[in-house]
Scaffold this active site. Structure first.
Site, short mmCIF file in Angstrom:
data_model
loop_
_atom_site.label_atom_id
_atom_site.label_comp_id
_atom_site.label_asym_id
_atom_site.label_seq_id
_atom_site.Cartn_x
_atom_site.Cartn_y
_atom_site.Cartn_z
N GLU A 1 48.27 33.46 41.97
CA GLU A 1 47.64 33.38 40.64
C GLU A 1 47.48 31.92 40.21
O GLU A 1 46.52 31.57 39.53
CB GLU A 1 48.46 34.16 39.60
CG GLU A 1 48.62 35.65 39.90
CD GLU A 1 47.40 36.51 39.56
OE1 GLU A 1 46.36 35.96 39.11
OE2 GLU A 1 47.48 37.74 39.76
N HIS B 1 40.59 40.01 42.12
CA HIS B 1 41.37 41.19 41.75
C HIS B 1 40.66 42.50 42.10
O HIS B 1 41.31 43.49 42.39
CB HIS B 1 41.69 41.17 40.25
CG HIS B 1 42.78 40.19 39.89
ND1 HIS B 1 42.73 38.85 40.22
CD2 HIS B 1 43.97 40.36 39.24
CE1 HIS B 1 43.82 38.24 39.77
NE2 HIS B 1 44.59 39.14 39.18
N GLU C 1 38.32 40.51 26.54
CA GLU C 1 37.58 40.48 27.80
C GLU C 1 36.13 40.97 27.65
O GLU C 1 35.68 41.87 28.36
CB GLU C 1 38.32 41.30 28.86
CG GLU C 1 37.87 40.93 30.26
CD GLU C 1 38.78 41.47 31.37
OE1 GLU C 1 39.99 41.21 31.31
OE2 GLU C 1 38.26 42.13 32.25
N HIS D 1 42.71 44.92 44.11
CA HIS D 1 43.12 46.25 43.62
C HIS D 1 42.82 47.32 44.66
O HIS D 1 43.56 48.30 44.78
CB HIS D 1 42.42 46.58 42.31
CG HIS D 1 42.99 45.85 41.12
ND1 HIS D 1 42.44 45.88 39.87
CD2 HIS D 1 44.09 45.06 41.02
CE1 HIS D 1 43.16 45.14 39.05
NE2 HIS D 1 44.16 44.64 39.72
N ARG E 1 53.24 53.19 16.43
CA ARG E 1 51.92 52.55 16.31
C ARG E 1 51.98 51.03 16.38
O ARG E 1 51.07 50.34 15.92
CB ARG E 1 51.20 52.99 15.03
CG ARG E 1 50.94 54.49 14.98
CD ARG E 1 49.91 54.85 13.93
NE ARG E 1 49.74 56.28 13.90
CZ ARG E 1 50.48 57.12 13.19
NH1 ARG E 1 51.45 56.65 12.42
NH2 ARG E 1 50.26 58.41 13.22
N ASN F 1 40.01 37.55 36.59
CA ASN F 1 40.19 38.61 37.60
C ASN F 1 39.61 38.24 38.94
O ASN F 1 39.38 39.11 39.79
CB ASN F 1 39.55 39.92 37.10
CG ASN F 1 40.32 40.50 35.95
OD1 ASN F 1 41.54 40.54 35.97
ND2 ASN F 1 39.61 40.93 34.92
N HIS G 1 51.12 42.38 44.41
CA HIS G 1 49.89 42.09 43.67
C HIS G 1 49.30 40.74 44.08
O HIS G 1 48.11 40.63 44.39
CB HIS G 1 50.20 42.14 42.17
CG HIS G 1 49.06 41.79 41.28
ND1 HIS G 1 47.99 42.63 41.07
CD2 HIS G 1 48.79 40.66 40.55
CE1 HIS G 1 47.13 42.05 40.26
NE2 HIS G 1 47.58 40.85 39.92
N ARG H 1 36.97 36.13 29.83
CA ARG H 1 38.31 36.47 30.33
C ARG H 1 38.24 37.20 31.67
O ARG H 1 39.17 37.13 32.47
CB ARG H 1 39.06 37.31 29.30
CG ARG H 1 40.49 37.59 29.72
CD ARG H 1 41.36 38.11 28.60
NE ARG H 1 42.71 38.34 29.11
CZ ARG H 1 43.75 38.66 28.36
NH1 ARG H 1 43.61 38.78 27.06
NH2 ARG H 1 44.93 38.86 28.90
N LYS I 1 45.04 29.63 30.65
CA LYS I 1 44.96 31.01 30.19
C LYS I 1 44.82 31.07 28.67
O LYS I 1 44.04 31.87 28.14
CB LYS I 1 46.18 31.82 30.66
CG LYS I 1 46.04 33.28 30.25
CD LYS I 1 46.57 34.27 31.22
CE LYS I 1 46.21 35.68 30.77
NZ LYS I 1 46.85 36.72 31.58
N LYS J 1 47.70 41.58 27.66
CA LYS J 1 47.31 42.78 28.41
C LYS J 1 48.58 43.53 28.77
O LYS J 1 49.47 42.96 29.43
CB LYS J 1 46.56 42.41 29.69
CG LYS J 1 45.09 42.15 29.47
CD LYS J 1 44.39 42.05 30.81
CE LYS J 1 42.93 41.70 30.64
NZ LYS J 1 42.26 41.51 31.95
#
Ligand code: NAD
Ligand code: GLY
Length: 360
Positions: free
Chosen positions: A188, A251, A240, A255, A124, A248, A268, A244, A230, A146
């Site tokens: 990026e 992205h 997010e 994606h 956990r 993206n 990527h 935030r 960032k 993330k």
């Protein structure tokens, strides 16, 4: 000897804890990270490309103070899956490691995301440290918590927000990075300029040739600036809820490319580069950017040797893949677009026909 310092006092503030980003030209990695290991147990997670380059000295030095085990995963985005996470759990269980363990991610964004996710879920939640060894992971994925893995139908679909104890970016690791991967990281870097700071865009136009030539001082300066951007965003919107999402930019389009072409075929950063041009073209169709702005974006991407066009993908297929995006709300695709260079917005307020035009 520790080489000149790029950054001191860069701290990421989050709800769970604050943590430092340390950027060094070249460092004895173990010395830098040891103060952030709280227990006696350490599992270093790396892959079969990075481990032969950087594992041995780290492992040997840490072994003087900690019980150190190693988990070497196969290299590649196609292994960013549950089977790899199970390998990490297996290594932890084999050692009878417990909640005191610290996981150390030694590698690029794939290793960082998976190690973070394993840390978030083992017993956990246990501590982890990021040692990003690609430019992309130094400027983006190692910061902000993330973590996760891919699903067959979508990238990064399974994961958790889980913050590291610290991030160490050793710029000298970039000296072994393939040129194509350096370019992917620059996508990026350019992203931050486009969404947050047009002055940084000008700086990049001047300094990208030096970065492409592996000038570590200039690269370190860029990493520092990107981490500051960032950290500022993450401090305001860790989970997010809004702000935030701007990170993206490009992205959602990217994606689509990555999923359609098969993970790992387009990098990527390459997919994000082509995706940023698509997002810019839609922004231009909305009347927010000029044709010259779009050309300027393409030019800066070309300076970094990045693609500015996507591969051919049928519009229906692209729209279907976009429907799986995490930003979709009540069935509506939401996109990050540019109001101007250096200013981004998350919006669903665009004509579907304009999106179709961009996708075709
Ligand atoms: P990567 O981790 O696959 O690394 C790229 C390649 O470079 C790999 O083959 C790797 O083994 C190799 N490599 C790494 N460091 C090296 C070095 N110093 N010398 C030689 N080779 C080296 O890819 P990446 O671009 O670092 O990361 C991409 C991943 O990051 C994607 O899975 C993406 O979804 C994820 N990502 C996550 C976030 C986040 O916020 N968590 C943000 C952006 C991207
Ligand atoms: N890379 C996007 C984010 O961290 O939110």
């Amino acid at each position: 000897m520790v080489m000149p310092l790029f950054s001191d006092g860069l701290t990421v503030h989050t709800q769970s804890h604050d943590y430092p980003i340390i950027i060094r030209a070249k460092s004895t990695i173990a010395e830098q990270i040891a103060p952030y290991i709280s227990g006696r147990q350490v599992l270093i997670v790396s892959n079969d490309t990075v481990a032969p380059l950087y594992l041995q000295p780290l492992q040997e030095q840490l072994a003087k103070r900690f019980t150190v085990a190693v988990c070497i995963l196969p290299d590649g985005e196609q292994y960013k899956n549950q089977a790899s996470i199970d390998q990490i759990y297996d290594a932890l269980m084999a050692q009878h490691f417990n909640r005191d363990v610290t996981l150390i991610a030694l590698g690029g964004g794939v290793i960082g995301d998976m190690t973070g996710f394993a840390a978030a879920s083992f017993m956990r939640g246990v501590n982890f440290i990021q040692i990003p060894t690609t430019l992309l992971s130094q400027v983006d994925s190692s910061v902000g918590g993330k973590t996760g893995i891919n699903h067959r139908q979508g990238k990064n679909m399974i994961g958790a927000f889980w913050q590291p104890q610290m991030v160490l970016a050793d710029m000298s690791t970039l000296q072994t990075l393939p040129a194509r991967e350096l370019s992917a990281g620059l996508a990026e870097v350019i992203k931050y300029a486009l969404i947050m700071d047009s002055e940084f865009l000008t700086w990049l136009e001047q300094n990208l040739p030096a970065m492409m030539a592996l000038d570590l001082a200039i690269l370190g300066e860029a990493v520092k600036r990107c981490c500051e951007y960032k950290a500022t965003v993450v401090a305001q919107d860790e989970r997010e809820a809004g702000l935030r999402a701007l990170l993206n930019f490009g992205h959602t389009f990217g994606h689509v490319i990555e999923t359609h072409e098969g993970y790992g075929n387009w990098l990527h950063g390459e997919a994000v580069a082509a995706g940023m041009v698509q997002a810019a073209k839609l922004s231009q169709k909305m009347g927010w950017l000029s044709v010259d702005d779009v050309e300027r974006i393409k030019h800066v991407l070309k300076l970094a040797n990045l693609p500015t066009e996507p591969p051919p993908i049928a519009v229906d297929t692209a729209l279907d893949l976009m429907g799986h995006d995490k930003k979709v709300k009540q069935g509506q695709i939401r996109l990050i677009l540019l109001k101007s260079l250096g200013q981004a917005v998350l919006t669903d307020d665009f004509e579907a026909s304009l999106l179709t035009e961009v996708l075709s």
